[in-house]
Design a protein around this motif. Structure first.
Motif, PDB file in Angstrom:
ATOM      1  N   HIS A 195      16.412 -67.840  78.410  1.00 20.05           N
ATOM      2  CA  HIS A 195      15.525 -67.827  77.250  1.00 20.05           C
ATOM      3  C   HIS A 195      14.361 -66.887  77.535  1.00 20.05           C
ATOM      4  O   HIS A 195      13.727 -66.988  78.573  1.00 20.05           O
ATOM      5  CB  HIS A 195      14.957 -69.225  76.992  1.00 20.05           C
ATOM      6  N   ALA A 196      14.091 -65.975  76.612  1.00 19.65           N
ATOM      7  CA  ALA A 196      12.948 -65.076  76.787  1.00 19.65           C
ATOM      8  C   ALA A 196      12.308 -64.837  75.438  1.00 19.65           C
ATOM      9  O   ALA A 196      12.911 -65.113  74.392  1.00 19.65           O
ATOM     10  CB  ALA A 196      13.406 -63.752  77.400  1.00 19.65           C
ATOM     11  N   ARG A 197      11.055 -64.381  75.477  1.00 21.17           N
ATOM     12  CA  ARG A 197      10.392 -63.967  74.238  1.00 21.17           C
ATOM     13  C   ARG A 197      10.221 -62.466  74.263  1.00 21.17           C
ATOM     14  O   ARG A 197      10.118 -61.858  75.323  1.00 21.17           O
ATOM     15  CB  ARG A 197       9.006 -64.618  74.129  1.00 21.17           C
ATOM     16  N   GLU A 198      10.164 -61.900  73.076  1.00 16.79           N
ATOM     17  CA  GLU A 198       9.921 -60.477  72.957  1.00 16.79           C
ATOM     18  C   GLU A 198       8.656 -60.170  73.763  1.00 16.79           C
ATOM     19  O   GLU A 198       7.654 -60.883  73.648  1.00 16.79           O
ATOM     20  CB  GLU A 198       9.752 -60.110  71.472  1.00 16.79           C
ATOM     21  N   GLY A 199       8.693 -59.145  74.614  1.00 18.85           N
ATOM     22  CA  GLY A 199       7.536 -58.790  75.426  1.00 18.85           C
ATOM     23  C   GLY A 199       7.606 -59.328  76.853  1.00 18.85           C
ATOM     24  O   GLY A 199       6.862 -58.882  77.728  1.00 18.85           O
ATOM     25  N   ASP A 200       8.495 -60.289  77.102  1.00 23.83           N
ATOM     26  CA  ASP A 200       8.600 -60.877  78.444  1.00 23.83           C
ATOM     27  C   ASP A 200       9.248 -59.910  79.440  1.00 23.83           C
ATOM     28  O   ASP A 200       9.992 -59.017  79.058  1.00 23.83           O
ATOM     29  CB  ASP A 200       9.493 -62.135  78.410  1.00 23.83           C
ATOM     30  N   THR A 201       8.954 -60.184  80.714  1.00 23.51           N
ATOM     31  CA  THR A 201       9.715 -59.556  81.794  1.00 23.51           C
ATOM     32  C   THR A 201      10.682 -60.608  82.322  1.00 23.51           C
ATOM     33  O   THR A 201      10.281 -61.744  82.574  1.00 23.51           O
ATOM     34  CB  THR A 201       8.780 -59.098  82.924  1.00 23.51           C
ATOM     35  N   VAL A 202      11.937 -60.246  82.450  1.00 20.14           N
ATOM     36  CA  VAL A 202      12.953 -61.170  82.964  1.00 20.14           C
ATOM     37  C   VAL A 202      13.280 -60.754  84.398  1.00 20.14           C
ATOM     38  O   VAL A 202      13.497 -59.568  84.673  1.00 20.14           O
ATOM     39  CB  VAL A 202      14.222 -61.123  82.085  1.00 20.14           C
ATOM     40  N   VAL A 203      13.263 -61.724  85.306  1.00 19.80           N
ATOM     41  CA  VAL A 203      13.598 -61.454  86.707  1.00 19.80           C
ATOM     42  C   VAL A 203      14.732 -62.384  87.104  1.00 19.80           C
ATOM     43  O   VAL A 203      14.606 -63.600  86.980  1.00 19.80           O
ATOM     44  CB  VAL A 203      12.382 -61.701  87.628  1.00 19.80           C
ATOM     45  N   VAL A 204      15.842 -61.830  87.532  1.00 17.42           N
ATOM     46  CA  VAL A 204      16.973 -62.653  87.958  1.00 17.42           C
ATOM     47  C   VAL A 204      17.372 -62.243  89.378  1.00 17.42           C
ATOM     48  O   VAL A 204      17.682 -61.079  89.630  1.00 17.42           O
ATOM     49  CB  VAL A 204      18.197 -62.478  87.028  1.00 17.42           C
ATOM     50  N   HIS A 205      17.322 -63.221  90.292  1.00 12.60           N
ATOM     51  CA  HIS A 205      17.799 -62.969  91.655  1.00 12.60           C
ATOM     52  C   HIS A 205      19.271 -63.315  91.692  1.00 12.60           C
ATOM     53  O   HIS A 205      19.635 -64.474  91.529  1.00 12.60           O
ATOM     54  CB  HIS A 205      17.052 -63.838  92.664  1.00 12.60           C
ATOM     55  N   LEU A 206      20.079 -62.325  91.913  1.00 11.88           N
ATOM     56  CA  LEU A 206      21.524 -62.577  92.027  1.00 11.88           C
ATOM     57  C   LEU A 206      21.854 -62.846  93.492  1.00 11.88           C
ATOM     58  O   LEU A 206      21.578 -62.023  94.361  1.00 11.88           O
ATOM     59  CB  LEU A 206      22.299 -61.361  91.517  1.00 11.88           C
ATOM     60  N   VAL A 207      22.400 -64.017  93.739  1.00  9.59           N
ATOM     61  CA  VAL A 207      22.826 -64.389  95.091  1.00  9.59           C
ATOM     62  C   VAL A 207      24.344 -64.490  95.043  1.00  9.59           C
ATOM     63  O   VAL A 207      24.880 -65.375  94.384  1.00  9.59           O
ATOM     64  CB  VAL A 207      22.206 -65.750  95.505  1.00  9.59           C
ATOM     65  N   ASN A 208      25.016 -63.570  95.699  1.00 11.14           N
ATOM     66  CA  ASN A 208      26.470 -63.526  95.577  1.00 11.14           C
ATOM     67  C   ASN A 208      27.145 -64.362  96.664  1.00 11.14           C
ATOM     68  O   ASN A 208      27.353 -63.903  97.782  1.00 11.14           O
ATOM     69  CB  ASN A 208      26.972 -62.084  95.615  1.00 11.14           C
ATOM     70  N   GLU A 209      27.498 -65.583  96.320  1.00 11.73           N
ATOM     71  CA  GLU A 209      28.226 -66.448  97.246  1.00 11.73           C
ATOM     72  C   GLU A 209      29.710 -66.500  96.898  1.00 11.73           C
ATOM     73  O   GLU A 209      30.442 -67.343  97.404  1.00 11.73           O
ATOM     74  CB  GLU A 209      27.612 -67.861  97.227  1.00 11.73           C
ATOM     75  N   SER A 210      30.132 -65.619  96.003  1.00  9.95           N
ATOM     76  CA  SER A 210      31.556 -65.558  95.662  1.00  9.95           C
ATOM     77  C   SER A 210      32.267 -64.663  96.674  1.00  9.95           C
ATOM     78  O   SER A 210      31.625 -63.913  97.404  1.00  9.95           O
ATOM     79  CB  SER A 210      31.738 -64.986  94.251  1.00  9.95           C
ATOM     80  N   PRO A 211      33.592 -64.720  96.713  1.00  4.15           N
ATOM     81  CA  PRO A 211      34.309 -63.835  97.648  1.00  4.15           C
ATOM     82  C   PRO A 211      34.483 -62.413  97.110  1.00  4.15           C
ATOM     83  O   PRO A 211      35.145 -61.603  97.740  1.00  4.15           O
ATOM     84  CB  PRO A 211      35.678 -64.529  97.803  1.00  4.15           C
ATOM     85  N   TYR A 212      33.908 -62.120  95.941  1.00  3.27           N
ATOM     86  CA  TYR A 212      34.155 -60.830  95.302  1.00  3.27           C
ATOM     87  C   TYR A 212      32.880 -60.000  95.193  1.00  3.27           C
ATOM     88  O   TYR A 212      31.785 -60.537  95.090  1.00  3.27           O
ATOM     89  CB  TYR A 212      34.717 -61.034  93.886  1.00  3.27           C
ATOM     90  N   ASN A 213      33.068 -58.684  95.132  1.00  3.00           N
ATOM     91  CA  ASN A 213      31.958 -57.812  94.777  1.00  3.00           C
ATOM     92  C   ASN A 213      31.493 -58.174  93.372  1.00  3.00           C
ATOM     93  O   ASN A 213      32.313 -58.496  92.514  1.00  3.00           O
ATOM     94  CB  ASN A 213      32.401 -56.347  94.788  1.00  3.00           C
ATOM     95  N   MET A 214      30.193 -58.098  93.117  1.00  2.00           N
ATOM     96  CA  MET A 214      29.668 -58.586  91.841  1.00  2.00           C
ATOM     97  C   MET A 214      28.572 -57.658  91.325  1.00  2.00           C
ATOM     98  O   MET A 214      27.843 -57.054  92.110  1.00  2.00           O
ATOM     99  CB  MET A 214      29.084 -59.996  92.076  1.00  2.00           C
ATOM    100  N   THR A 215      28.496 -57.518  89.988  1.00  2.00           N
ATOM    101  CA  THR A 215      27.304 -56.964  89.342  1.00  2.00           C
ATOM    102  C   THR A 215      27.141 -57.713  88.023  1.00  2.00           C
ATOM    103  O   THR A 215      28.114 -58.261  87.495  1.00  2.00           O
ATOM    104  CB  THR A 215      27.420 -55.450  88.997  1.00  2.00           C
ATOM    105  N   ILE A 216      25.929 -57.747  87.497  1.00  2.00           N
ATOM    106  CA  ILE A 216      25.683 -58.382  86.198  1.00  2.00           C
ATOM    107  C   ILE A 216      25.070 -57.345  85.251  1.00  2.00           C
ATOM    108  O   ILE A 216      24.140 -56.621  85.625  1.00  2.00           O
ATOM    109  CB  ILE A 216      24.708 -59.581  86.306  1.00  2.00           C
ATOM    110  N   HIS A 217      25.591 -57.317  84.030  1.00  4.28           N
ATOM    111  CA  HIS A 217      25.082 -56.423  82.979  1.00  4.28           C
ATOM    112  C   HIS A 217      24.375 -57.270  81.923  1.00  4.28           C
ATOM    113  O   HIS A 217      24.872 -58.335  81.539  1.00  4.28           O
ATOM    114  CB  HIS A 217      26.250 -55.648  82.359  1.00  4.28           C
TER     115      HIS A 217
END
Ligand code: C2O
Length: 548
Positions: free
Chosen positions: A32-54
């Motif tokens: 959930h975000a509001r217009e004007g916010d900065t969103v920060v997401v720490h991706l911690v990859n504990e899966s067995p696969y290479n990962m990226t998020i779009h």
């Protein structure tokens, strides 16, 4: 914090199996975000696969390193590694979503990204709804999707069709071997109005969406407000979102919401059957022992292109003060065919020459260029370091190499285009206005391709069936209030015209949002040059940017 790891789940009478999911949820967590916010997401990859998020639909102005497509803007986050995505929400309100942008993993790694106005619900340009509900359409495979993808890559065939469509991760109780526990339920109060935030996260399937005995007023698509549009069916292609108000004005009871596939391509295989995923809309207080089964809405036929076209072409933007308006002059014109074909080499051979191999393999292309991702470094790093050589070439053509009858039904092998695998970009000067005609072809099969552009919204000026004719089409351009989108469903055997201003420097993927077509090469990249100032230039990469 987004922890990508294993989730054990059992659906459709299959033994429990392990899928890759974020924070142990399917769908993943809603942001959930509001217009004007900065969103920060720490991706911690504990899966067995290479990962990226779009962050699908987010402009990423000034933050091109956070866009997420593997090998376009970053190298993958390896198992056991982390990466922090940081971006601003500027000038966008409505519904977007996020998904893995590597392999077929977005089948289970996806979730909603809800952008509310700064002033809260009171600031919506429509009457404040009593409640809101997110409805994510998806596809479910009984197999491990990473393995399916590997198999597809090695054989050159697209991965097989899904085993079920889903609403909020659940197939619904109309499937064999599925029951109320695998059916999403949405409770409503009589006579209240709800904002449905509908997302098509399915990998390869455009959908018709209906709720029995209810109709909708569409108020936004792809996080851009629309002129209110009344309809009893929502048409939504992979990558697209639709915000629709639904009044709970029917007799108290239970009603199915249902999503079923549409496309006029060859009617074969489960993807083109009338297989329907359902969820239940339940009026509060109406569920008891005596309650009859929910009412199922009548769905349009899978090949009802008329209904699809009516919905998609009738939408217009809600023109608001301060909102971008369509540019009237154009610097760069492109005519781009999008479609299927056959290529000269196996995908696993990556770049290879134009000598035909036997047998030729299935492929997809834009202007006959069938896109492959580089393997050594991301395209954005190569761009930033002025080191394109060996990573990509700047020769994406503005016209198809051969002009032919794109959409006639007769099969004509003489014009079947053999494609070559390549990594071509189209370089744009900062602030260029680009007009692009996207023309579907009949090679192999006519299909509605949902074309998605990263880093921008574009205006959809016109769309139609058949071969594009400039004079007739231009007379139909909406230059007053064209809809703004990040994904346009090019009509089956037809065309769409889009315009955007290249005011966001970086490397921006444009591709068909059918995973099967993306992996076969229906893609290209815009290389948008820096502007005159530091603010209008690609910034240095973040220190934790993954290395290949
Ligand atoms: Cu939603 Cu490049 O994708």
């Amino acid at each position: 914090m987004g922890q990508v790891g294993n989730l054990s789940i059992s659906q459709l009478c299959q033994p429990a199996r392990i899928i890759t999911a974020v924070n142990g949820q399917l769908p993943g967590p809603t942001i959930h975000a509001r217009e004007g916010d900065t969103v920060v997401v720490h991706l911690v990859n504990e899966s067995p696969y290479n990962m990226t998020i779009h962050w699908h639909g987010i402009f990423q102005r000034g933050t091109p390193w956070a866009d997420g497509p593997a090998m376009v803007t970053q190298c993958p986050v390896k198992p056991g590694s982390t990466y922090t995505y940081r971006f601003n929400v500027t000038g966008q309100e409505g519904t977007l979503w996020w998904h893995a942008h590597i392999s077929l993993l977005r089948a289970t790694v996806y979730g909603a990204l809800l952008l509310r106005p700064r002033g809260g619900a009171m600031a919506y340009p429509f009457p404040e709804p009593h409640g809101e509900e997110t409805v994510i359409l998806g596809e479910w495979w009984n197999d491990n999707v990473y393995d399916l993808d590997q198999m597809a890559f090695l054989t050159g065939n697209p991965a097989r069709n899904a085993d079920a469509y889903t609403i909020n991760g659940k197939p619904g109780d109309l499937y064999n071997c599925s029951d109320a526990n695998q059916t999403y339920k949405f409770q409503v109060q009589s006579n209240e109005t709800y904002l449905l935030r509908i997302i098509n996260a399915a990998l390869n399937t455009p959908m018709f969406f209906k709720v029995a005995n209810h109709s909708f007023t569409v108020v936004g698509v792809d996080a851009a407000y629309t002129t209110p549009y009344d309809t009893d069916v929502v048409v939504i292609a992979p990558g697209q979102t639709v915000d629709a108000l639904m009044a709970a004005g029917a007799a108290a009871g239970r009603y199915y919401m249902a999503a079923s596939p549409y496309d006029s391509a060859v009617p074969q295989g489960p993807a083109f059957s009338m297989t329907t995923t359902t969820a239940v809309v339940e009026y509060v207080g109406s569920a008891g022992e005596e309650t009859p089964p929910p009412l199922l809405p009548e769905r349009p036929d899978y090949n009802d292109t008329g209904t699809a076209f009516r919905f998609l072409s009738n939408l217009t933007a809600l023109v608001l003060p301060g909102k971008p308006t369509v540019p009237l002059s154009v610097d760069t014109r492109m005519f781009v065919t999008v479609g299927l074909g056959v290529s000269d080499c196996q995908p696993s051979q990556l770049l290879c020459n134009t000598t035909m191999s036997t047998p030729p393999v299935f492929s997809s292309s834009m202007n006959n260029a069938s896109f492959v991702l580089p393997t050594t470094t991301s395209m954005l790093e190569a761009h930033y370091r002025n080191a394109a050589a060996g990573v990509y070439t700047r020769d994406f053509p503005d016209q198809p190499p051969v002009i032919f009858d794109y959409t006639a039904d007769a099969s004509d092998n003489a014009t079947l285009q053999f494609t070559a695998k390549s990594t071509k970009v189209r370089t744009l000067r900062y602030n260029d206005t680009v007009e692009m005609v996207l023309q579907d072809t009949r090679l192999i099969a006519k299909e509605s391709h949902p074309m998605h552009l990263h880093g921008y919204n574009f205006f959809v000026l016109a769309q139609g069936f058949g071969n594009y004719d400039d004079a007739t089409a231009r007379a139909q351009f909406n230059l007053v209030n064209p809809q703004e989108r990040n994904t346009v469903a090019v009509p089956t055997g037809g065309w769409a015209v889009i315009r955007f201003i290249a005011n966001n420097p970086g490397m921006w993927f444009m591709h068909c949002h059918f995973d099967a077509h993306l992996h076969l090469g229906l893609a290209m990249v815009f290389e948008v040059q820096d502007g005159p100032t530091a603010e209008t230039s690609v910034p240095p990469p973040p220190l934790d940017l993954p290395q290949c």
